[in-house]
Design a protein around this motif. Structure first.
Motif, PDB file in Angstrom:
ATOM      1  N   SER A  81       0.813  -1.221   0.000  1.00 21.71           N
ATOM      2  CA  SER A  81       0.000   0.000   0.000  1.00 21.71           C
ATOM      3  C   SER A  81       0.847   1.272   0.000  1.00 21.71           C
ATOM      4  O   SER A  81       0.316   2.381  -0.112  1.00 21.71           O
ATOM      5  CB  SER A  81      -0.933   0.016   1.210  1.00 21.71           C
ATOM      6  OG  SER A  81      -0.175  -0.026   2.416  1.00 21.71           O
ATOM      7  N   ASN A  82       2.169   1.140   0.118  1.00 21.72           N
ATOM      8  CA  ASN A  82       3.044   2.314   0.075  1.00 21.72           C
ATOM      9  C   ASN A  82       3.033   2.950  -1.307  1.00 21.72           C
ATOM     10  O   ASN A  82       2.717   2.296  -2.312  1.00 21.72           O
ATOM     11  CB  ASN A  82       4.489   1.922   0.418  1.00 21.72           C
ATOM     12  CG  ASN A  82       4.708   1.832   1.915  1.00 21.72           C
ATOM     13  OD1 ASN A  82       3.865   2.253   2.705  1.00 21.72           O
ATOM     14  ND2 ASN A  82       5.842   1.288   2.312  1.00 21.72           N
ATOM     15  N   ALA A  83       3.416   4.211  -1.378  1.00 21.76           N
ATOM     16  CA  ALA A  83       3.644   4.831  -2.686  1.00 21.76           C
ATOM     17  C   ALA A  83       4.786   4.074  -3.362  1.00 21.76           C
ATOM     18  O   ALA A  83       5.825   3.842  -2.744  1.00 21.76           O
ATOM     19  CB  ALA A  83       4.007   6.300  -2.525  1.00 21.76           C
ATOM     20  N   PRO A  84       4.608   3.650  -4.613  1.00 29.64           N
ATOM     21  CA  PRO A  84       5.628   2.811  -5.259  1.00 29.64           C
ATOM     22  C   PRO A  84       6.949   3.533  -5.469  1.00 29.64           C
ATOM     23  O   PRO A  84       6.980   4.746  -5.680  1.00 29.64           O
ATOM     24  CB  PRO A  84       4.982   2.453  -6.598  1.00 29.64           C
ATOM     25  CG  PRO A  84       3.972   3.506  -6.840  1.00 29.64           C
ATOM     26  CD  PRO A  84       3.465   3.910  -5.490  1.00 29.64           C
ATOM     27  N   GLN A  85       8.027   2.742  -5.396  1.00 34.20           N
ATOM     28  CA  GLN A  85       9.359   3.227  -5.727  1.00 34.20           C
ATOM     29  C   GLN A  85       9.980   2.227  -6.692  1.00 34.20           C
ATOM     30  O   GLN A  85      10.188   1.071  -6.334  1.00 34.20           O
ATOM     31  CB  GLN A  85      10.223   3.364  -4.475  1.00 34.20           C
ATOM     32  CG  GLN A  85       9.721   4.402  -3.486  1.00 34.20           C
ATOM     33  CD  GLN A  85      10.664   4.575  -2.320  1.00 34.20           C
ATOM     34  OE1 GLN A  85      11.880   4.672  -2.489  1.00 34.20           O
ATOM     35  NE2 GLN A  85      10.125   4.605  -1.113  1.00 34.20           N
ATOM     36  N   ALA A  86      10.255   2.668  -7.898  1.00 37.54           N
ATOM     37  CA  ALA A  86      10.859   1.803  -8.906  1.00 37.54           C
ATOM     38  C   ALA A  86      12.039   2.531  -9.528  1.00 37.54           C
ATOM     39  O   ALA A  86      12.031   3.765  -9.654  1.00 37.54           O
ATOM     40  CB  ALA A  86       9.839   1.417  -9.974  1.00 37.54           C
ATOM     41  N   ALA A 136      12.429  -1.376 -15.778  1.00 38.59           N
ATOM     42  CA  ALA A 136      12.604  -0.970 -14.387  1.00 38.59           C
ATOM     43  C   ALA A 136      12.398  -2.141 -13.438  1.00 38.59           C
ATOM     44  O   ALA A 136      11.905  -3.206 -13.824  1.00 38.59           O
ATOM     45  CB  ALA A 136      11.631   0.161 -14.048  1.00 38.59           C
ATOM     46  N   VAL A 137      12.794  -1.927 -12.186  1.00 41.56           N
ATOM     47  CA  VAL A 137      12.557  -2.885 -11.102  1.00 41.56           C
ATOM     48  C   VAL A 137      11.918  -2.117  -9.956  1.00 41.56           C
ATOM     49  O   VAL A 137      12.381  -1.031  -9.591  1.00 41.56           O
ATOM     50  CB  VAL A 137      13.864  -3.546 -10.624  1.00 41.56           C
ATOM     51  CG1 VAL A 137      13.604  -4.431  -9.410  1.00 41.56           C
ATOM     52  CG2 VAL A 137      14.497  -4.368 -11.735  1.00 41.56           C
ATOM     53  N   ILE A 138      10.853  -2.658  -9.395  1.00 42.64           N
ATOM     54  CA  ILE A 138      10.135  -1.975  -8.315  1.00 42.64           C
ATOM     55  C   ILE A 138      10.620  -2.502  -6.962  1.00 42.64           C
ATOM     56  O   ILE A 138      10.789  -3.705  -6.774  1.00 42.64           O
ATOM     57  CB  ILE A 138       8.599  -2.151  -8.488  1.00 42.64           C
ATOM     58  CG1 ILE A 138       7.836  -1.336  -7.446  1.00 42.64           C
ATOM     59  CG2 ILE A 138       8.187  -3.601  -8.478  1.00 42.64           C
ATOM     60  CD1 ILE A 138       6.352  -1.206  -7.755  1.00 42.64           C
ATOM     61  N   LYS A 139      10.868  -1.575  -6.020  1.00 47.27           N
ATOM     62  CA  LYS A 139      11.377  -1.954  -4.702  1.00 47.27           C
ATOM     63  C   LYS A 139      10.314  -1.899  -3.603  1.00 47.27           C
ATOM     64  O   LYS A 139      10.429  -2.582  -2.588  1.00 47.27           O
ATOM     65  CB  LYS A 139      12.548  -1.030  -4.309  1.00 47.27           C
ATOM     66  CG  LYS A 139      13.782  -1.142  -5.177  1.00 47.27           C
ATOM     67  CD  LYS A 139      14.470  -2.493  -5.047  1.00 47.27           C
ATOM     68  CE  LYS A 139      15.158  -2.720  -3.730  1.00 47.27           C
ATOM     69  NZ  LYS A 139      16.453  -2.067  -3.580  1.00 47.27           N
ATOM     70  N   ARG A 184       1.507  -9.023 -20.656  1.00 44.51           N
ATOM     71  CA  ARG A 184       0.940  -7.769 -20.171  1.00 44.51           C
ATOM     72  C   ARG A 184       0.414  -7.957 -18.740  1.00 44.51           C
ATOM     73  O   ARG A 184      -0.188  -8.978 -18.426  1.00 44.51           O
ATOM     74  CB  ARG A 184      -0.211  -7.321 -21.075  1.00 44.51           C
ATOM     75  CG  ARG A 184       0.225  -6.799 -22.440  1.00 44.51           C
ATOM     76  CD  ARG A 184       0.870  -5.419 -22.305  1.00 44.51           C
ATOM     77  NE  ARG A 184       1.255  -4.894 -23.594  1.00 44.51           N
ATOM     78  CZ  ARG A 184       0.496  -4.083 -24.326  1.00 44.51           C
ATOM     79  NH1 ARG A 184      -0.707  -3.735 -23.879  1.00 44.51           N
ATOM     80  NH2 ARG A 184       0.926  -3.614 -25.478  1.00 44.51           N
ATOM     81  N   ALA A 185       0.654  -6.959 -17.909  1.00 46.80           N
ATOM     82  CA  ALA A 185       0.244  -7.053 -16.510  1.00 46.80           C
ATOM     83  C   ALA A 185      -0.562  -5.818 -16.118  1.00 46.80           C
ATOM     84  O   ALA A 185      -0.299  -4.707 -16.597  1.00 46.80           O
ATOM     85  CB  ALA A 185       1.478  -7.177 -15.614  1.00 46.80           C
ATOM     86  N   LYS A 186      -1.542  -6.016 -15.253  1.00 46.45           N
ATOM     87  CA  LYS A 186      -2.326  -4.895 -14.754  1.00 46.45           C
ATOM     88  C   LYS A 186      -1.590  -4.163 -13.640  1.00 46.45           C
ATOM     89  O   LYS A 186      -1.802  -2.975 -13.413  1.00 46.45           O
ATOM     90  CB  LYS A 186      -3.684  -5.389 -14.241  1.00 46.45           C
ATOM     91  CG  LYS A 186      -4.613  -5.917 -15.334  1.00 46.45           C
ATOM     92  CD  LYS A 186      -5.954  -6.336 -14.752  1.00 46.45           C
ATOM     93  CE  LYS A 186      -6.902  -6.829 -15.846  1.00 46.45           C
ATOM     94  NZ  LYS A 186      -8.206  -7.272 -15.288  1.00 46.45           N
ATOM     95  N   GLU A 187      -0.711  -4.907 -12.923  1.00 40.86           N
ATOM     96  CA  GLU A 187       0.046  -4.305 -11.846  1.00 40.86           C
ATOM     97  C   GLU A 187       1.358  -5.050 -11.650  1.00 40.86           C
ATOM     98  O   GLU A 187       1.509  -6.201 -12.085  1.00 40.86           O
ATOM     99  CB  GLU A 187      -0.752  -4.316 -10.532  1.00 40.86           C
ATOM    100  CG  GLU A 187      -1.060  -5.709 -10.014  1.00 40.86           C
ATOM    101  CD  GLU A 187      -1.840  -5.677  -8.692  1.00 40.86           C
ATOM    102  OE1 GLU A 187      -2.617  -4.727  -8.500  1.00 40.86           O
ATOM    103  OE2 GLU A 187      -1.652  -6.593  -7.885  1.00 40.86           O
ATOM    104  N   VAL A 188       2.310  -4.385 -10.989  1.00 41.46           N
ATOM    105  CA  VAL A 188       3.590  -5.020 -10.653  1.00 41.46           C
ATOM    106  C   VAL A 188       3.882  -4.761  -9.184  1.00 41.46           C
ATOM    107  O   VAL A 188       3.637  -3.660  -8.670  1.00 41.46           O
ATOM    108  CB  VAL A 188       4.741  -4.504 -11.532  1.00 41.46           C
ATOM    109  CG1 VAL A 188       4.630  -5.052 -12.942  1.00 41.46           C
ATOM    110  CG2 VAL A 188       4.807  -2.979 -11.554  1.00 41.46           C
ATOM    111  N   ALA A 189       4.388  -5.788  -8.506  1.00 41.66           N
ATOM    112  CA  ALA A 189       4.662  -5.732  -7.071  1.00 41.66           C
ATOM    113  C   ALA A 189       6.172  -5.690  -6.835  1.00 41.66           C
ATOM    114  O   ALA A 189       6.969  -5.895  -7.750  1.00 41.66           O
ATOM    115  CB  ALA A 189       4.039  -6.952  -6.386  1.00 41.66           C
ATOM    116  N   PRO A 190       6.616  -5.444  -5.586  1.00 40.66           N
ATOM    117  CA  PRO A 190       8.035  -5.292  -5.281  1.00 40.66           C
ATOM    118  C   PRO A 190       8.923  -6.444  -5.744  1.00 40.66           C
ATOM    119  O   PRO A 190       8.546  -7.605  -5.657  1.00 40.66           O
ATOM    120  CB  PRO A 190       8.047  -5.150  -3.762  1.00 40.66           C
ATOM    121  CG  PRO A 190       6.756  -4.471  -3.470  1.00 40.66           C
ATOM    122  CD  PRO A 190       5.779  -5.076  -4.427  1.00 40.66           C
ATOM    123  N   SER A 191      10.106  -6.070  -6.229  1.00 39.44           N
ATOM    124  CA  SER A 191      11.149  -6.927  -6.790  1.00 39.44           C
ATOM    125  C   SER A 191      10.813  -7.434  -8.187  1.00 39.44           C
ATOM    126  O   SER A 191      11.577  -8.192  -8.771  1.00 39.44           O
ATOM    127  CB  SER A 191      11.491  -8.108  -5.873  1.00 39.44           C
ATOM    128  OG  SER A 191      12.027  -7.650  -4.649  1.00 39.44           O
TER     129      SER A 191
END
Length: 492
Positions: free
Chosen positions: A192-197, A213-216, A245-252
């Motif tokens: 739920s955090n603001a994303p950082q990628a 990119a890679v999301i942290k 294709r993805a609707k969302e991406v999660a950390p790592s």
């Protein structure tokens, strides 16, 4: 696995480690990554994995750890690794240092060690080609000692493993060691955090401008408005490392993003929160022409840190032997060959100056040095090099001693003439000031001169002392050419 902190209603999740591999060319980095990728069960189930993103996630199937997944960044080596770090991009969690079990430590191995140490990041040493009859793992361990890396079997803490990237021997054990180290690092995120990628690659193709990119932390969704530096754009599409294709991406998760109208710099932080993304990645202000003052003003450590490159080994050894006698100078990296981009990114990370003996940087390196504000000095006479290093390091020592004796600082905010006396309005920014203090005056970080406080007043009343954040009027003797904006330091 989740840790539920009920009182503040936050769910923290463990995320897969993000791993990159460094090492000398031809020591087996690509072969090892290819073996891991092709042997991954999840990859086969999805019909093969795209290599275009420059990173990919695997599921090891190994249980009893915080996660069974690992994300690998397929970067071109230590130059890209340090380029990301020099620009503030904290992408990799773990580094694998790969060394050929036959060739042992080579020049790029030494460079990789310097970059890993500068990053202060957990690492595992991998002896590749361990299956060959002429493999010499013990030689690697002994050679690493010369570079202050002590493996566990030699009484140190560095983890050392043998693998064969060709046959796969030891690879499963390596993956398990990565997961174990990841568990020890306790890598967590909150969806739920603001994303950082972080952007690891950019390109232009038939689809337009493509960002890898890679999301942290946090979660990114198709349609999100994202910010990078002081700009923004909207995500048109997200594609995962399997080309789906993805609707969302999660950390790592490594991913490909469409939606940019201009290509951002590699290392740029992107987020749906403009404040998080507002941090500038690259300072493109050109540096001044090299001077001793420039070096002194950019150094924050007690010793002068240098990266030394020479044309031949004999010259390099002679210079290093002389530098070792100077306790005020430390060598972040030394080597034979041209000054390259990797040297500049390491210099920025370690706050070093780059010195070349009988070698000169090409125009691309010079341009990059201006962009990254890295000082390069070249010499062709050894004693001139050593004399200037001695001069700069001695001045740094003097500066350190001076700072130890500084009790406070203030800035000149105004100048008044009262009863024919020149009174200076000041605001204390550090420490404190007292009547009778000796004062050093600085303009643009250059010393203007010395004087003494003979009067100290607040609201027309004489006071003995002013402290941080307080304002006051001061009289100095002897008089100096002091101007608004000057910085004054109060000396013990």
């Amino acid at each position: 696995t989740t840790l539920n902190k009920r009182r503040i209603n936050i769910i923290i999740m463990y995320r897969p480690p993000i791993v990159t591999i460094l090492g000398h060319v031809d020591h087996g980095k690509t072969t090892l990554l290819d073996y891991i990728r092709k042997s991954n069960v999840a990859t086969k189930e999805h019909g093969g994995i795209t290599q275009s993103i420059g990173a990919y996630e695997i599921d090891t199937g190994i249980k009893d750890y915080h996660t069974s997944k690992i994300t690998f960044i397929d970067t071109p080596g230590h130059e890209a690794f340090t380029k990301l770090r020099a620009r503030g991009a904290e992408v990799a969690d773990i580094v694998l240092l790969i060394v050929d079990a036959k060739d042992s430590v080579m020049p790029q191995t030494i460079e990789s060690i310097a970059h890993i140490k500068a990053a202060n990041i957990p690492y595992i040493i991998i002896a590749n080609k361990i299956d060959l009859p002429d493999a010499k793992p013990e030689k690697i361990k002994n050679d690493l000692l010369k570079h202050n890396i002590q493996v566990e079997s030699k009484g140190g803490t560095a983890l050392f493993m043998g693998v064969s990237a060709k046959t796969g021997a030891g690879v499963k054990e390596l993956l398990e060691s990565i997961l174990l180290l990841s568990s020890d690092l306790n890598l967590t995120c909150e969806l739920s955090n603001a994303p950082q990628a972080y952007i690891i690659e950019t390109k232009k193709d038939k689809h337009g401008l493509v960002v890898h990119a890679v999301i942290k932390d946090g979660t990114l969704h198709t349609g999100d408005t994202i910010y990078f530096e002081t700009k923004k754009t909207k995500i048109r599409s997200l594609t995962n490392d399997q080309g789906i294709r993805a609707k969302e991406v999660a950390p790592s998760t490594p991913f490909e993003l469409l939606g940019f109208e201009e290509l951002p710099a590699v290392g740029t932080l992107i987020s749906t929160n403009p404040e998080i993304a507002a941090k500038p990645i690259v300072d493109v202000t050109p540096p001044k022409k090299f001077s001793i003052e420039d070096v002194l003003n950019t150094q924050t450590e007690k010793r002068l840190s240098v990266i030394l490159k020479a044309d031949v080994q004999g010259s390099l050894e002679a210079i290093l032997n002389s530098i070792e006698k100077n306790k005020n100078v430390k060598v972040a990296l030394s080597g034979v060959g041209e000054i390259n981009k990797s040297d500049l990114f390491l210099a920025k990370t370690t706050k070093s100056i780059v010195i070349g003996f009988n070698v000169k940087p090409n125009s691309d390196v010079v341009d990059l040095a201006k962009q990254e504000k890295v000082v390069i000095k070249t010499y062709n006479i050894i004693y001139e090099l050593l004399d200037e290093l001695t001069e700069v390091s001695s001045l740094m020592k003097e500066k350190e001693e001076s700072e130890k004796n500084t009790k406070g600082e203030a800035k000149i905010a105004a100048v008044f003439i009262i009863e024919k006396e020149k009174v200076f309005g000041i605001k204390v920014t550090k420490g404190k000031a007292n009547i009778g203090d000796n004062v050093e005056v600085f303009r643009d970080k250059n010393k203007v001169g010395k004087t003494k406080i003979i009067s100290l007043r607040q609201r027309a009343k004489t006071v003995e002392e002013v402290k941080k954040d307080q304002e006051a009027g001061m009289l100095f003797s002897p008089e100096l050419d002091i101007k608004v904006g000057d910085v004054i330091k109060f000396i013990l």
